[in-house]
Design a protein around this motif. Structure first.
Motif, PDB file in Angstrom:
ATOM      1  N   ASP A   1       0.829  -1.198   0.000  1.00 55.38           N
ATOM      2  CA  ASP A   1       0.000   0.000   0.000  1.00 55.38           C
ATOM      3  C   ASP A   1       0.869   1.256   0.000  1.00 55.38           C
ATOM      4  O   ASP A   1       0.514   2.271  -0.596  1.00 55.38           O
ATOM      5  CB  ASP A   1      -0.938   0.017   1.207  1.00 55.38           C
ATOM      6  CG  ASP A   1      -1.989  -1.080   1.145  1.00 55.38           C
ATOM      7  OD1 ASP A   1      -2.450  -1.407   0.031  1.00 55.38           O
ATOM      8  OD2 ASP A   1      -2.339  -1.613   2.210  1.00 55.38           O
TER       9      ASP A   1
ATOM     10  N   GLU B   1       3.036   1.158  -3.855  1.00 58.45           N
ATOM     11  CA  GLU B   1       2.347   1.218  -5.146  1.00 58.45           C
ATOM     12  C   GLU B   1       1.537   2.502  -5.298  1.00 58.45           C
ATOM     13  O   GLU B   1       1.134   3.117  -4.324  1.00 58.45           O
ATOM     14  CB  GLU B   1       1.463  -0.013  -5.333  1.00 58.45           C
ATOM     15  CG  GLU B   1       2.235  -1.303  -5.429  1.00 58.45           C
ATOM     16  CD  GLU B   1       3.233  -1.351  -6.570  1.00 58.45           C
ATOM     17  OE1 GLU B   1       2.956  -0.789  -7.651  1.00 58.45           O
ATOM     18  OE2 GLU B   1       4.304  -1.949  -6.384  1.00 58.45           O
ATOM     19  N   ASP B   2       1.300   2.884  -6.553  1.00 56.93           N
ATOM     20  CA  ASP B   2       0.608   4.133  -6.866  1.00 56.93           C
ATOM     21  C   ASP B   2      -0.892   4.084  -6.639  1.00 56.93           C
ATOM     22  O   ASP B   2      -1.525   5.122  -6.494  1.00 56.93           O
ATOM     23  CB  ASP B   2       0.880   4.534  -8.319  1.00 56.93           C
ATOM     24  CG  ASP B   2       2.342   4.884  -8.559  1.00 56.93           C
ATOM     25  OD1 ASP B   2       3.010   5.337  -7.606  1.00 56.93           O
ATOM     26  OD2 ASP B   2       2.813   4.706  -9.699  1.00 56.93           O
ATOM     27  N   SER B   3      -1.465   2.900  -6.661  1.00 54.89           N
ATOM     28  CA  SER B   3      -2.912   2.797  -6.509  1.00 54.89           C
ATOM     29  C   SER B   3      -3.260   1.576  -5.652  1.00 54.89           C
ATOM     30  O   SER B   3      -2.472   0.633  -5.557  1.00 54.89           O
ATOM     31  CB  SER B   3      -3.587   2.667  -7.879  1.00 54.89           C
ATOM     32  OG  SER B   3      -3.329   1.383  -8.433  1.00 54.89           O
TER      33      SER B   3
ATOM     34  N   GLU C   1      -5.296  -0.677  -6.441  1.00 58.35           N
ATOM     35  CA  GLU C   1      -5.392  -1.818  -7.348  1.00 58.35           C
ATOM     36  C   GLU C   1      -4.026  -2.461  -7.562  1.00 58.35           C
ATOM     37  O   GLU C   1      -3.884  -3.685  -7.514  1.00 58.35           O
ATOM     38  CB  GLU C   1      -5.973  -1.384  -8.700  1.00 58.35           C
ATOM     39  CG  GLU C   1      -7.396  -0.891  -8.632  1.00 58.35           C
ATOM     40  CD  GLU C   1      -7.520   0.587  -8.249  1.00 58.35           C
ATOM     41  OE1 GLU C   1      -6.494   1.290  -8.087  1.00 58.35           O
ATOM     42  OE2 GLU C   1      -8.667   1.041  -8.091  1.00 58.35           O
ATOM     43  N   GLN C   2      -3.010  -1.634  -7.784  1.00 56.81           N
ATOM     44  CA  GLN C   2      -1.653  -2.154  -7.974  1.00 56.81           C
ATOM     45  C   GLN C   2      -1.151  -2.812  -6.696  1.00 56.81           C
ATOM     46  O   GLN C   2      -0.499  -3.859  -6.746  1.00 56.81           O
ATOM     47  CB  GLN C   2      -0.704  -1.029  -8.393  1.00 56.81           C
ATOM     48  CG  GLN C   2      -0.945  -0.518  -9.790  1.00 56.81           C
ATOM     49  CD  GLN C   2      -0.113   0.708 -10.100  1.00 56.81           C
ATOM     50  OE1 GLN C   2       0.159   1.532  -9.221  1.00 56.81           O
ATOM     51  NE2 GLN C   2       0.308   0.835 -11.348  1.00 56.81           N
TER      52      GLN C   2
END
Length: 96
Positions: free
Chosen positions: A12, A15-17, A19-20
């Motif tokens: 968390d 990553e940028d999102s 979802e990623q």
């Protein structure tokens, strides 16, 4: 007083999102399962790779956690070749 942000997982934070991050969490879990399976075989990487339908360099990448090199599909396929069944559980988003 600190302005530090808290995250549920390292993914968390990295990553940028969301979802990623979720995708990376799943890939990391599948790679861990594959690593444990390979370690239990007590055979060379070459032999283990062959039994999983991989080349030795590709297995080496997997064993060294190169998450960016493996899709969820590929990891599920490797586990299936190992005789493992992957189960998916979907739940509501975790609250921080």
């Amino acid at each position: 007083m600190s302005n530090s942000q808290r995250f549920n997982s390292v993914w968390d934070a990295l990553e940028d999102s969301p979802e990623q991050a979720e995708n990376m969490k799943l890939r990391a879990e599948l790679m861990t399962q594959i690593r444990q399976y390979v370690e239990s075989l007590n055979m060379t990487q070459q032999a283990a790779a062959k039994s999983l339908g991989l080349t030795q360099p590709r297995l080496n990448e997997l064993l060294h956690g190169r998450l960016d090199r493996f899709s969820l599909d590929k990891l599920v396929n490797v586990l299936a070749r190992a005789g493992k069944h992957v189960t998916v559980t979907v739940s509501d988003e975790e609250v921080a």
